[in-house]
Motif scaffolding. Structure first.
Motif, short mmCIF file in Angstrom:
data_model
loop_
_atom_site.label_atom_id
_atom_site.label_comp_id
_atom_site.label_asym_id
_atom_site.label_seq_id
_atom_site.Cartn_x
_atom_site.Cartn_y
_atom_site.Cartn_z
N ALA A 40 0.83 -1.21 0.00
CA ALA A 40 0.00 0.00 0.00
C ALA A 40 0.86 1.25 0.00
CB ALA A 40 -0.94 0.00 1.21
N GLN A 41 1.92 1.26 0.81
CA GLN A 41 2.80 2.42 0.86
C GLN A 41 3.44 2.66 -0.50
OE1 GLN A 41 6.46 2.43 0.85
NE2 GLN A 41 6.46 4.65 1.10
N LEU A 57 1.68 8.02 6.52
CA LEU A 57 1.96 7.57 7.87
C LEU A 57 0.87 8.03 8.83
CD1 LEU A 57 4.03 6.01 9.53
CD2 LEU A 57 5.22 8.16 9.92
N ASP A 58 0.39 9.27 8.67
CA ASP A 58 -0.70 9.77 9.51
C ASP A 58 -1.98 8.96 9.30
OD1 ASP A 58 0.94 11.73 10.54
OD2 ASP A 58 0.18 13.33 9.24
N TRP A 60 -2.25 5.93 8.06
CA TRP A 60 -2.06 4.55 8.51
C TRP A 60 -2.13 4.47 10.03
CZ3 TRP A 60 -2.54 0.12 6.23
CH2 TRP A 60 -2.11 -1.03 6.88
N SER A 61 -1.61 5.48 10.72
CA SER A 61 -1.68 5.50 12.19
C SER A 61 -3.11 5.51 12.67
CB SER A 61 -0.94 6.72 12.73
OG SER A 61 0.42 6.68 12.36
N VAL A 62 -3.95 6.32 12.03
CA VAL A 62 -5.37 6.37 12.41
C VAL A 62 -6.03 5.03 12.09
CG1 VAL A 62 -7.58 7.46 11.92
CG2 VAL A 62 -5.53 8.86 12.15
N ALA A 63 -5.72 4.45 10.93
CA ALA A 63 -6.30 3.16 10.55
C ALA A 63 -5.91 2.07 11.55
CB ALA A 63 -5.84 2.77 9.14
N GLN A 64 -4.71 2.17 12.12
CA GLN A 64 -4.24 1.16 13.08
C GLN A 64 -5.04 1.19 14.37
OE1 GLN A 64 -1.91 -1.16 11.75
NE2 GLN A 64 -0.37 -0.59 13.21
N ILE A 65 -5.41 2.37 14.85
CA ILE A 65 -6.06 2.44 16.16
C ILE A 65 -7.57 2.28 16.09
CG2 ILE A 65 -4.23 3.83 17.18
CD1 ILE A 65 -6.09 6.26 16.91
N MET A 66 -8.12 2.34 14.89
CA MET A 66 -9.57 2.14 14.75
C MET A 66 -9.87 0.65 14.80
SD MET A 66 -10.29 4.90 11.74
CE MET A 66 -11.90 4.28 11.38
N PRO A 67 -11.06 0.27 15.29
CA PRO A 67 -11.39 -1.15 15.30
C PRO A 67 -11.56 -1.68 13.88
CG PRO A 67 -13.22 0.18 16.15
CD PRO A 67 -12.08 1.11 15.87
N GLY A 68 -11.24 -2.94 13.70
CA GLY A 68 -11.38 -3.56 12.38
C GLY A 68 -10.05 -3.68 11.67
N SER A 69 -10.12 -4.15 10.43
CA SER A 69 -8.92 -4.36 9.62
C SER A 69 -8.26 -3.03 9.27
CB SER A 69 -9.32 -5.10 8.35
OG SER A 69 -8.33 -4.97 7.37
N ASN A 70 -6.96 -2.96 9.42
CA ASN A 70 -6.22 -1.72 9.13
C ASN A 70 -6.43 -1.28 7.69
OD1 ASN A 70 -5.19 -2.13 11.69
ND2 ASN A 70 -3.28 -2.98 10.95
N VAL A 139 10.96 0.30 7.58
CA VAL A 139 12.20 1.00 7.22
C VAL A 139 11.91 2.12 6.24
CG1 VAL A 139 14.40 0.72 5.99
CG2 VAL A 139 13.71 -0.94 7.72
N LYS A 140 11.02 1.88 5.27
CA LYS A 140 10.69 2.91 4.28
C LYS A 140 9.94 4.09 4.90
CE LYS A 140 10.51 1.13 -0.29
NZ LYS A 140 9.68 0.91 -1.46
N LEU A 141 9.12 3.82 5.89
CA LEU A 141 8.32 4.88 6.50
C LEU A 141 9.06 5.62 7.62
CD1 LEU A 141 4.85 3.10 6.64
CD2 LEU A 141 5.51 5.00 5.16
N ALA A 142 10.16 5.06 8.12
CA ALA A 142 10.88 5.67 9.24
C ALA A 142 11.31 7.11 8.99
CB ALA A 142 12.07 4.80 9.61
N PRO A 143 11.77 7.49 7.79
CA PRO A 143 12.18 8.90 7.60
C PRO A 143 11.05 9.91 7.86
CG PRO A 143 13.04 7.56 5.81
CD PRO A 143 12.11 6.69 6.61
N ALA A 144 9.81 9.49 7.70
CA ALA A 144 8.69 10.41 7.94
C ALA A 144 8.57 10.77 9.42
CB ALA A 144 7.39 9.79 7.44
N LEU A 145 9.18 9.98 10.31
CA LEU A 145 9.10 10.26 11.74
C LEU A 145 9.91 11.49 12.14
CD1 LEU A 145 9.30 6.65 13.18
CD2 LEU A 145 7.28 8.10 12.95
N LYS A 146 10.80 11.96 11.25
CA LYS A 146 11.60 13.15 11.56
C LYS A 146 10.73 14.38 11.80
CE LYS A 146 15.10 11.79 8.45
NZ LYS A 146 15.85 12.14 7.29
N VAL A 147 9.58 14.44 11.13
CA VAL A 147 8.70 15.60 11.29
C VAL A 147 7.57 15.33 12.29
CG1 VAL A 147 9.19 16.48 8.98
CG2 VAL A 147 7.28 14.91 9.30
N ASN A 148 7.59 14.18 12.94
CA ASN A 148 6.58 13.86 13.94
C ASN A 148 6.75 14.77 15.14
OD1 ASN A 148 5.41 12.33 16.33
ND2 ASN A 148 4.81 11.02 14.63
N PRO A 149 5.66 15.27 15.73
CA PRO A 149 5.80 16.18 16.88
C PRO A 149 6.49 15.55 18.08
CG PRO A 149 3.48 15.65 16.45
CD PRO A 149 4.26 15.08 15.34
#
Length: 197
Positions: A40-41, A57-58, A60-70, A139-149
């Motif tokens: 998907a990414q 990443l944002d 996907w993070s919301v999809a992860q915490i919602m009930p049901g399939s990501n 590993v591919k999504l890790a660089p996006a964490l640089k701008v995470n608050p």
């Protein structure tokens, strides 16, 4: 390993129609044996450019915490973002129709081949491939964490805590995700609040 550049926000596209949404999510669903995050990414960020890496990443993070399939959650959010309720339903139909047909066919075949040692070994091998796909996507999504608050260090700490709790301590996922999720949300809220002041 060289990462593909994230799309420039000005160069982003979107689905051209409800049919485009349907077939995109059908293709993603049919490739998602054991998890579809990596696929998907690559498809939604690098190939189709519907999202930047950070936006994906944002979402996907919301999809992860919602009930049901990501992936179902992500399909609903993507469809809803571009075409409202009709888009959400179109993306959902794409996620469910193809896999349902394949699953019914596989169920018939498995009932005939369940006792074959080769089939059992192949299924165990697929588990290793799925784990590798998830690690590659991380590993591919890790660089996006640089701008995470929260900053890279706190994000890394939360990742390690999650891994230790689930993989090593074998705590239930249903307890770990809400507990660490609340901690991460509160920390992000405080970080954003301090940034505004």
């Amino acid at each position: 390993m060289q990462l593909s550049p994230a799309p420039d926000p000005q160069s982003r596209n979107g689905p051209t129609s409800l049919t485009d949404l349907f077939w995109t999510f059908t293709a993603l669903a049919l490739q998602g044996f054991g998890g579809v995050l990596a696929i998907a990414q690559r498809d939604l960020v690098e190939k189709r450019r519907w999202f930047t890496r950070e936006e994906f990443l944002d979402e996907w993070s919301v999809a992860q915490i919602m009930p049901g399939s990501n992936m179902i959650n992500l399909a609903l959010m993507v469809g809803g973002r571009y075409y409202g309720l009709r888009g959400a339903l179109s993306a959902l139909a794409g996620m469910l129709t193809g896999p349902m047909v394949v699953l019914l066919l596989l169920a018939v075949a498995y009932s005939q081949l369940a006792n074959n040692p080769g089939v059992a070994g192949a299924l165990r091998g697929m588990g290793a491939v799925a784990a590798g796909l998830l690690m590659g996507a991380g590993v591919k999504l890790a660089p996006a964490l640089k701008v995470n608050p929260l900053g890279l260090a706190l994000c890394a700490l939360l990742m390690v805590l999650t891994f230790v709790a689930i993989a090593l301590l074998r705590w239930p996922l249903m307890l770990v995700i809400p507990a660490l999720g609340v901690v991460a949300c509160m920390a992000a809220w405080f970080a954003l609040r301090n940034k505004e002041q």
